[in-house]
Design a protein around this motif. Structure first.
Motif, PDB file in Angstrom:
ATOM      1  N   GLY A  97       1.025  -1.255  -0.003  1.00  0.00           N
ATOM      2  CA  GLY A  97       0.174   0.280   0.030  1.00  0.00           C
ATOM      3  C   GLY A  97       1.272   1.030   0.062  1.00  0.00           C
ATOM      4  O   GLY A  97       0.640   2.393   0.121  1.00  0.00           O
ATOM      5  N   ILE A  98       1.883   1.608  -0.279  1.00  0.00           N
ATOM      6  CA  ILE A  98       3.479   2.180   0.332  1.00  0.00           C
ATOM      7  C   ILE A  98       3.859   1.926  -1.175  1.00  0.00           C
ATOM      8  O   ILE A  98       4.347   1.291  -1.697  1.00  0.00           O
ATOM      9  CB  ILE A  98       4.190   2.455   1.385  1.00  0.00           C
ATOM     10  CG1 ILE A  98       3.265   2.425   2.454  1.00  0.00           C
ATOM     11  CG2 ILE A  98       4.970   3.356   1.213  1.00  0.00           C
ATOM     12  CD1 ILE A  98       4.439   1.651   3.812  1.00  0.00           C
ATOM     13  N   PRO A  99       3.245   2.843  -2.048  1.00  0.00           N
ATOM     14  CA  PRO A  99       4.604   3.307  -3.568  1.00  0.00           C
ATOM     15  C   PRO A  99       4.941   2.762  -3.841  1.00  0.00           C
ATOM     16  O   PRO A  99       5.906   2.212  -4.643  1.00  0.00           O
ATOM     17  CB  PRO A  99       3.484   4.286  -4.385  1.00  0.00           C
ATOM     18  CG  PRO A  99       2.389   4.412  -3.490  1.00  0.00           C
ATOM     19  CD  PRO A  99       2.224   4.520  -2.056  1.00  0.00           C
ATOM     20  N   ASP A 100       6.045   3.549  -2.784  1.00  0.00           N
ATOM     21  CA  ASP A 100       7.705   3.687  -3.649  1.00  0.00           C
ATOM     22  C   ASP A 100       8.417   2.662  -1.821  1.00  0.00           C
ATOM     23  O   ASP A 100       9.572   3.089  -2.141  1.00  0.00           O
ATOM     24  CB  ASP A 100       7.987   4.387  -3.215  1.00  0.00           C
ATOM     25  CG  ASP A 100       7.726   6.014  -1.653  1.00  0.00           C
ATOM     26  OD1 ASP A 100       6.837   5.472  -0.927  1.00  0.00           O
ATOM     27  OD2 ASP A 100       8.561   6.857  -1.731  1.00  0.00           O
ATOM     28  N   HIS A 101       7.802   1.448  -1.374  1.00  0.00           N
ATOM     29  CA  HIS A 101       8.435   0.346  -0.617  1.00  0.00           C
ATOM     30  C   HIS A 101       9.891   0.302  -1.394  1.00  0.00           C
ATOM     31  O   HIS A 101       9.749  -0.159  -2.038  1.00  0.00           O
ATOM     32  CB  HIS A 101       7.861  -0.466   0.322  1.00  0.00           C
ATOM     33  CG  HIS A 101       6.530  -1.078  -1.334  1.00  0.00           C
ATOM     34  ND1 HIS A 101       6.003  -0.869  -2.196  1.00  0.00           N
ATOM     35  CD2 HIS A 101       7.865  -2.558  -1.188  1.00  0.00           C
ATOM     36  CE1 HIS A 101       5.940  -1.673  -2.812  1.00  0.00           C
ATOM     37  NE2 HIS A 101       7.147  -3.475  -2.435  1.00  0.00           N
ATOM     38  N   PRO A 102      10.418  -0.370  -0.421  1.00  0.00           N
ATOM     39  CA  PRO A 102      12.192  -0.814  -0.748  1.00  0.00           C
ATOM     40  C   PRO A 102      11.418  -1.777  -0.706  1.00  0.00           C
ATOM     41  O   PRO A 102      10.520  -3.217  -0.655  1.00  0.00           O
ATOM     42  CB  PRO A 102      13.580  -0.863   0.379  1.00  0.00           C
ATOM     43  CG  PRO A 102      12.685   0.301   1.512  1.00  0.00           C
ATOM     44  CD  PRO A 102      11.053   0.729   1.030  1.00  0.00           C
ATOM     45  N   THR A 103      12.184  -3.246  -2.237  1.00  0.00           N
ATOM     46  CA  THR A 103      12.130  -4.375  -2.041  1.00  0.00           C
ATOM     47  C   THR A 103      13.677  -4.802  -1.457  1.00  0.00           C
ATOM     48  O   THR A 103      13.761  -6.186  -1.638  1.00  0.00           O
ATOM     49  CB  THR A 103      11.848  -4.356  -3.362  1.00  0.00           C
ATOM     50  OG1 THR A 103      12.761  -4.516  -4.537  1.00  0.00           O
ATOM     51  CG2 THR A 103      10.557  -4.028  -3.685  1.00  0.00           C
ATOM     52  N   ILE A 104      15.087  -3.861  -1.023  1.00  0.00           N
ATOM     53  CA  ILE A 104      15.920  -4.208  -0.576  1.00  0.00           C
ATOM     54  C   ILE A 104      16.131  -4.297   0.557  1.00  0.00           C
ATOM     55  O   ILE A 104      15.991  -2.662   0.857  1.00  0.00           O
ATOM     56  CB  ILE A 104      16.930  -4.405  -1.654  1.00  0.00           C
ATOM     57  CG1 ILE A 104      17.038  -4.887  -3.251  1.00  0.00           C
ATOM     58  CG2 ILE A 104      18.666  -5.158  -1.253  1.00  0.00           C
ATOM     59  CD1 ILE A 104      17.803  -4.692  -4.328  1.00  0.00           C
ATOM     60  N   TYR A 105      17.019  -4.335   1.393  1.00  0.00           N
ATOM     61  CA  TYR A 105      17.212  -4.549   3.460  1.00  0.00           C
ATOM     62  C   TYR A 105      18.156  -4.822   3.493  1.00  0.00           C
ATOM     63  O   TYR A 105      17.961  -6.358   3.548  1.00  0.00           O
ATOM     64  CB  TYR A 105      15.719  -4.803   3.768  1.00  0.00           C
ATOM     65  CG  TYR A 105      14.288  -4.524   3.880  1.00  0.00           C
ATOM     66  CD1 TYR A 105      13.661  -3.337   4.301  1.00  0.00           C
ATOM     67  CD2 TYR A 105      13.369  -4.969   2.740  1.00  0.00           C
ATOM     68  CE1 TYR A 105      12.505  -2.727   3.947  1.00  0.00           C
ATOM     69  CE2 TYR A 105      12.124  -3.978   2.451  1.00  0.00           C
ATOM     70  CZ  TYR A 105      12.196  -3.478   3.316  1.00  0.00           C
ATOM     71  OH  TYR A 105      10.596  -2.692   3.047  1.00  0.00           O
ATOM     72  N   LYS A 106      18.502  -3.914   4.474  1.00  0.00           N
ATOM     73  CA  LYS A 106      20.029  -4.127   4.989  1.00  0.00           C
ATOM     74  C   LYS A 106      19.995  -3.958   6.205  1.00  0.00           C
ATOM     75  O   LYS A 106      19.124  -3.348   6.759  1.00  0.00           O
ATOM     76  CB  LYS A 106      21.309  -3.254   4.358  1.00  0.00           C
ATOM     77  CG  LYS A 106      21.727  -3.734   3.130  1.00  0.00           C
ATOM     78  CD  LYS A 106      22.860  -2.703   2.649  1.00  0.00           C
ATOM     79  CE  LYS A 106      23.137  -1.998   1.430  1.00  0.00           C
ATOM     80  NZ  LYS A 106      23.499  -3.369   1.168  1.00  0.00           N
ATOM     81  N   ILE A 107      19.523  -5.762   7.020  1.00  0.00           N
ATOM     82  CA  ILE A 107      19.577  -5.885   8.141  1.00  0.00           C
ATOM     83  C   ILE A 107      20.630  -6.152   9.291  1.00  0.00           C
ATOM     84  O   ILE A 107      21.897  -6.575   8.343  1.00  0.00           O
ATOM     85  CB  ILE A 107      18.672  -7.031   8.739  1.00  0.00           C
ATOM     86  CG1 ILE A 107      18.801  -7.904   7.330  1.00  0.00           C
ATOM     87  CG2 ILE A 107      17.424  -6.651   7.541  1.00  0.00           C
ATOM     88  CD1 ILE A 107      17.759  -9.803   7.887  1.00  0.00           C
TER      89      ILE A 107
END
Length: 166
Positions: free
Chosen positions: A86-96
């Motif tokens: 529901g958030i148009p510019d959500h990231p798809t790569i996360y550094k955790i």
């Protein structure tokens, strides 16, 4: 400090397909279900914690087996992904990064971050909450491969449920 990169574009795509199927099946819109998703992720995260049992100071019973804990983690993951869609510019790569906190602190912080999402559902708040959720996978020794496999298994269960009037 252990840091990993999670590329979960494929999970967002699968979740998008499932969400579209569910919304169509129930004649709903994303907007109509936004707040319900926040409740769902809160409940599912609670079910995850219930299997870990770290807060149950009154009980000597150990945590559930890893596969049970992973299944509950993935249930919460489904709703985190769904919220992100529901958030148009959500990231798809996360550094955790693995946090250096005990499980009680981590659990309370996660609830606090979910609560922040209820107040402000934007990219920054979502990314902060979802990144923290993903970082918990390191604390519980879930690999990205294990998470993706468990997600795909639960995805099929969710489709089966929809097809059987769940």
């Amino acid at each position: 400090m252990k840091q990993l990169t999670f590329d979960i574009k494929d999970l967002f795509e699968k979740q998008s397909e499932l969400d579209a199927f569910i919304l169509g099946n129930h004649h709903l819109t994303r907007k109509e279900t936004n707040k319900k998703r926040l409740i769902a992720v809160t409940v599912e995260f609670g079910e995850f914690l219930n299997e870990i049992r770290a807060f149950k100071f009154w009980s000597k019973k150990p945590s559930s087996p890893k596969d049970v804990i992973l299944e509950e983690y993935v249930d919460a993951l489904h709703f985190f992904l769904s919220i992100g869609l529901g958030i148009p510019d959500h990231p798809t790569i996360y550094k955790i990064t693995k946090e250096k906190h005990d499980r009680i602190y981590s659990s309370l912080k996660m609830y606090s971050l979910i609560s922040e999402l209820n107040k402000k559902l934007d990219t920054k708040t979502y990314t902060k909450a979802f990144s923290y959720f993903l970082s918990l996978s390191l604390e519980y020794n879930f690999s990205l491969k294990e998470i993706k496999n468990a997600y795909m298994s639960k995805l099929q269960v969710n489709y089966n449920r929809q097809n059987n009037n769940y």
